[in-house]
Design a protein around this motif. Structure first.
Motif, mmCIF file in Angstrom:
data_model
loop_
_atom_site.group_PDB
_atom_site.id
_atom_site.type_symbol
_atom_site.label_atom_id
_atom_site.label_comp_id
_atom_site.label_asym_id
_atom_site.label_seq_id
_atom_site.Cartn_x
_atom_site.Cartn_y
_atom_site.Cartn_z
ATOM 1 N N THR A 245 55.526 28.879 29.426
ATOM 2 C CA THR A 245 54.617 27.869 29.959
ATOM 3 C C THR A 245 54.062 28.291 31.312
ATOM 4 O O THR A 245 52.857 28.186 31.571
ATOM 5 C CB THR A 245 55.342 26.517 30.095
ATOM 6 O OG1 THR A 245 55.760 26.071 28.804
ATOM 7 C CG2 THR A 245 54.435 25.472 30.719
ATOM 8 N N VAL A 246 54.944 28.812 32.172
ATOM 9 C CA VAL A 246 54.492 29.314 33.470
ATOM 10 C C VAL A 246 53.525 30.481 33.278
ATOM 11 O O VAL A 246 52.473 30.551 33.930
ATOM 12 C CB VAL A 246 55.700 29.753 34.332
ATOM 13 C CG1 VAL A 246 55.222 30.446 35.603
ATOM 14 C CG2 VAL A 246 56.568 28.554 34.686
ATOM 15 N N VAL A 247 53.855 31.382 32.357
ATOM 16 C CA VAL A 247 52.982 32.532 32.076
ATOM 17 C C VAL A 247 51.622 32.058 31.568
ATOM 18 O O VAL A 247 50.575 32.582 31.979
ATOM 19 C CB VAL A 247 53.644 33.473 31.057
ATOM 20 C CG1 VAL A 247 52.655 34.539 30.587
ATOM 21 C CG2 VAL A 247 54.880 34.125 31.653
ATOM 22 N N ALA A 248 51.618 31.060 30.670
ATOM 23 C CA ALA A 248 50.359 30.548 30.113
ATOM 24 C C ALA A 248 49.497 29.912 31.205
ATOM 25 O O ALA A 248 48.277 30.116 31.234
ATOM 26 C CB ALA A 248 50.649 29.537 29.008
ATOM 27 N N LEU A 249 50.121 29.150 32.095
ATOM 28 C CA LEU A 249 49.370 28.510 33.179
ATOM 29 C C LEU A 249 48.786 29.545 34.129
ATOM 30 O O LEU A 249 47.625 29.443 34.548
ATOM 31 C CB LEU A 249 50.278 27.544 33.936
ATOM 32 C CG LEU A 249 50.680 26.271 33.188
ATOM 33 C CD1 LEU A 249 51.743 25.491 33.964
ATOM 34 C CD2 LEU A 249 49.471 25.377 32.932
ATOM 35 N N VAL A 250 49.570 30.547 34.478
ATOM 36 C CA VAL A 250 49.082 31.611 35.365
ATOM 37 C C VAL A 250 47.974 32.398 34.678
ATOM 38 O O VAL A 250 46.940 32.710 35.288
ATOM 39 C CB VAL A 250 50.241 32.537 35.778
ATOM 40 C CG1 VAL A 250 49.704 33.750 36.537
ATOM 41 C CG2 VAL A 250 51.249 31.781 36.632
ATOM 42 N N LEU A 251 48.184 32.726 33.405
ATOM 43 C CA LEU A 251 47.171 33.466 32.648
ATOM 44 C C LEU A 251 45.868 32.688 32.581
ATOM 45 O O LEU A 251 44.783 33.245 32.796
ATOM 46 C CB LEU A 251 47.681 33.746 31.237
ATOM 47 C CG LEU A 251 46.711 34.464 30.294
ATOM 48 C CD1 LEU A 251 46.429 35.871 30.801
ATOM 49 C CD2 LEU A 251 47.269 34.508 28.874
ATOM 50 N N GLY A 252 45.954 31.395 32.275
ATOM 51 C CA GLY A 252 44.753 30.573 32.205
ATOM 52 C C GLY A 252 44.000 30.555 33.517
ATOM 53 O O GLY A 252 42.768 30.683 33.556
ATOM 54 N N ALA A 253 44.741 30.414 34.630
ATOM 55 C CA ALA A 253 44.108 30.368 35.947
ATOM 56 C C ALA A 253 43.460 31.707 36.298
ATOM 57 O O ALA A 253 42.326 31.755 36.797
ATOM 58 C CB ALA A 253 45.147 29.987 37.006
ATOM 59 N N LEU A 254 44.164 32.806 36.030
ATOM 60 C CA LEU A 254 43.636 34.131 36.370
ATOM 61 C C LEU A 254 42.404 34.475 35.542
ATOM 62 O O LEU A 254 41.413 34.991 36.072
ATOM 63 C CB LEU A 254 44.723 35.192 36.165
ATOM 64 C CG LEU A 254 45.906 35.154 37.140
ATOM 65 C CD1 LEU A 254 46.924 36.218 36.773
ATOM 66 C CD2 LEU A 254 45.434 35.332 38.573
ATOM 67 N N VAL A 255 42.472 34.191 34.245
ATOM 68 C CA VAL A 255 41.336 34.498 33.376
ATOM 69 C C VAL A 255 40.133 33.647 33.772
ATOM 70 O O VAL A 255 39.001 34.158 33.851
ATOM 71 C CB VAL A 255 41.698 34.262 31.895
ATOM 72 C CG1 VAL A 255 40.458 34.390 31.015
ATOM 73 C CG2 VAL A 255 42.762 35.254 31.445
ATOM 74 N N PHE A 256 40.347 32.374 34.034
ATOM 75 C CA PHE A 256 39.237 31.507 34.415
ATOM 76 C C PHE A 256 38.588 31.993 35.710
ATOM 77 O O PHE A 256 37.361 32.065 35.813
ATOM 78 C CB PHE A 256 39.712 30.069 34.569
ATOM 79 C CG PHE A 256 38.660 29.153 35.111
ATOM 80 C CD1 PHE A 256 37.633 28.686 34.307
ATOM 81 C CD2 PHE A 256 38.664 28.786 36.453
ATOM 82 C CE1 PHE A 256 36.632 27.868 34.814
ATOM 83 C CE2 PHE A 256 37.670 27.961 36.976
ATOM 84 C CZ PHE A 256 36.654 27.504 36.159
ATOM 85 N N ARG A 257 39.397 32.298 36.712
ATOM 86 C CA ARG A 257 38.852 32.759 37.985
ATOM 87 C C ARG A 257 38.060 34.052 37.837
ATOM 88 O O ARG A 257 37.061 34.270 38.523
ATOM 89 C CB ARG A 257 39.987 32.970 38.988
ATOM 90 C CG ARG A 257 40.539 31.681 39.587
ATOM 91 C CD ARG A 257 41.610 31.982 40.613
ATOM 92 N NE ARG A 257 42.064 30.780 41.286
ATOM 93 C CZ ARG A 257 43.030 30.763 42.198
ATOM 94 N NH1 ARG A 257 43.633 31.894 42.511
ATOM 95 N NH2 ARG A 257 43.393 29.639 42.771
ATOM 96 N N SER A 258 38.496 34.918 36.923
ATOM 97 C CA SER A 258 37.820 36.203 36.756
ATOM 98 C C SER A 258 36.439 36.068 36.116
ATOM 99 O O SER A 258 35.595 36.955 36.288
ATOM 100 C CB SER A 258 38.695 37.148 35.919
ATOM 101 O OG SER A 258 38.800 36.684 34.587
ATOM 102 N N VAL A 259 36.216 34.982 35.390
ATOM 103 C CA VAL A 259 34.926 34.821 34.702
ATOM 104 C C VAL A 259 34.135 33.611 35.195
ATOM 105 O O VAL A 259 33.018 33.379 34.729
ATOM 106 C CB VAL A 259 35.129 34.698 33.174
ATOM 107 C CG1 VAL A 259 35.863 35.903 32.624
ATOM 108 C CG2 VAL A 259 35.864 33.416 32.817
ATOM 109 N N ASP A 260 34.690 32.864 36.123
ATOM 110 C CA ASP A 260 34.063 31.610 36.560
ATOM 111 C C ASP A 260 32.613 31.824 36.999
ATOM 112 O O ASP A 260 31.709 31.049 36.626
ATOM 113 C CB ASP A 260 34.875 30.985 37.699
ATOM 114 C CG ASP A 260 34.358 29.612 38.094
ATOM 115 O OD1 ASP A 260 33.665 28.970 37.269
ATOM 116 O OD2 ASP A 260 34.653 29.167 39.222
ATOM 117 N N ASP A 261 32.356 32.845 37.772
ATOM 118 C CA ASP A 261 31.009 33.080 38.282
ATOM 119 C C ASP A 261 30.029 33.504 37.189
ATOM 120 O O ASP A 261 28.811 33.434 37.381
ATOM 121 C CB ASP A 261 31.030 34.158 39.371
ATOM 122 C CG ASP A 261 31.794 33.700 40.607
ATOM 123 O OD1 ASP A 261 31.896 32.478 40.818
ATOM 124 O OD2 ASP A 261 32.288 34.576 41.366
#
Length: 267
Positions: A245-261
């Motif tokens: 669960t911690v890995v999924a939350l971190v992964l979601g945040a990192l992936v989103f930040r990398s493509v947000d722009d």
């Protein structure tokens, strides 16, 4: 974790997106939001009839109260599969809003997951009531399914955010997810117990792969243990679930930040 903190910071906007998605889902229907309860219960009933009545396999005969065994394993899978599929296209389907208004875009897929939480809650309530009524041994543990369900929501939320973010850039992701879900379902011990599989004693490595190589196995087992077995999830399963669960939350945040722009331009 500012990606998830924005859900609280912009809770009014998140609530508006949630209500919009929920209403749009059943717009024009006679029963309206009542389908939120009717659909998951009907789906559970269909699985029950097919696999407990029509299909009499060895795992079916090896488990007492198999119908309840099945019903206690289905809710987390249905929530997981429906959340991933519905959130995958969420950023694309809201492209006009994303281009016109600047707001935390992660709220869009997370609000879609929130609408699936309603159905998940309905399925949990059905399984919980049946467990308390049918199995005396679960009356002291069944309530553990509620905090377990909360952890599962976080796990699915992180994965759904990652899938939605990547799909906004690479449109093939949604098709890959859809294609994977069917074999993934049968590789997850929802219809059976791993220990009941024919010949599994001769292939212990396969049991380990199904148990620990499939991230959905601990999810299903942690949810079903207090409802059906009358016991808390094992330490190994609980630690695995919390870790992923911690890995999924971190992964979601990192992936989103990398493509947000890039989301507004690509959506």
């Amino acid at each position: 974790m500012n990606v998830y903190a924005d859900v609280v910071r912009y809770r009014e906007l998140f609530g508006s997106l949630f209500r919009r998605d929920l209403r749009a889902k059943y717009k024009g229907s006679v029963l309206g939001l009542a389908w939120t309860l009717a659909l998951p219960v009907l789906l559970m009933f269909v699985y029950l009839v097919v696999f407990s009545v029509l299909w009499k396999a060895q795992p079916t005969e090896a488990v007492d109260d198999y119908w309840l065994f099945l019903l206690c394993g289905l809710p987390p899978w249905v929530f997981f599969a429906s959340s991933l599929q519905s959130s995958a296209r969420s950023l694309l389907e809201n492209a006009n809003l994303i281009r016109k208004v600047r707001f935390p875009r992660q709220l869009v897929p997370l609000s879609v997951v929130a609408t699936q939480v309603v159905a998940f809650g309905a399925m949990l309530a059905v399984a919980l009531v049946l467990s308390l009524v049918v199995l005396d041994d679960t009356r002291g543990t069944a309530w553990l399914s509620i905090p377990t369900a909360a952890v599962i929501v976080l796990f699915v939320g992180g994965l759904s955010l990652a899938v939605a973010s990547v799909n906004a850039i690479f449109r093939d992701v949604e098709f890959i997810v859809t294609a994977l879900l069917l074999p993934w379902f049968f590789l997850t011990p929802i219809l059976y117990r791993i220990s009941d599989l024919p010949g599994i004693e001769s292939h212990p490595w396969l049991a380990d792969v199904l148990q620990w190589g499939n991230p959905m196995t601990p999810v299903v087992e942690a949810f079903r243990a207090p409802l059906f077995a009358g016991e808390a999830p094992s330490v190994a399963v609980a630690v695995y679930l919390l870790t992923e669960t911690v890995v999924a939350l971190v992964l979601g945040a990192l992936v989103f930040r990398s493509v947000d722009d890039r989301i507004a331009a690509q959506a």
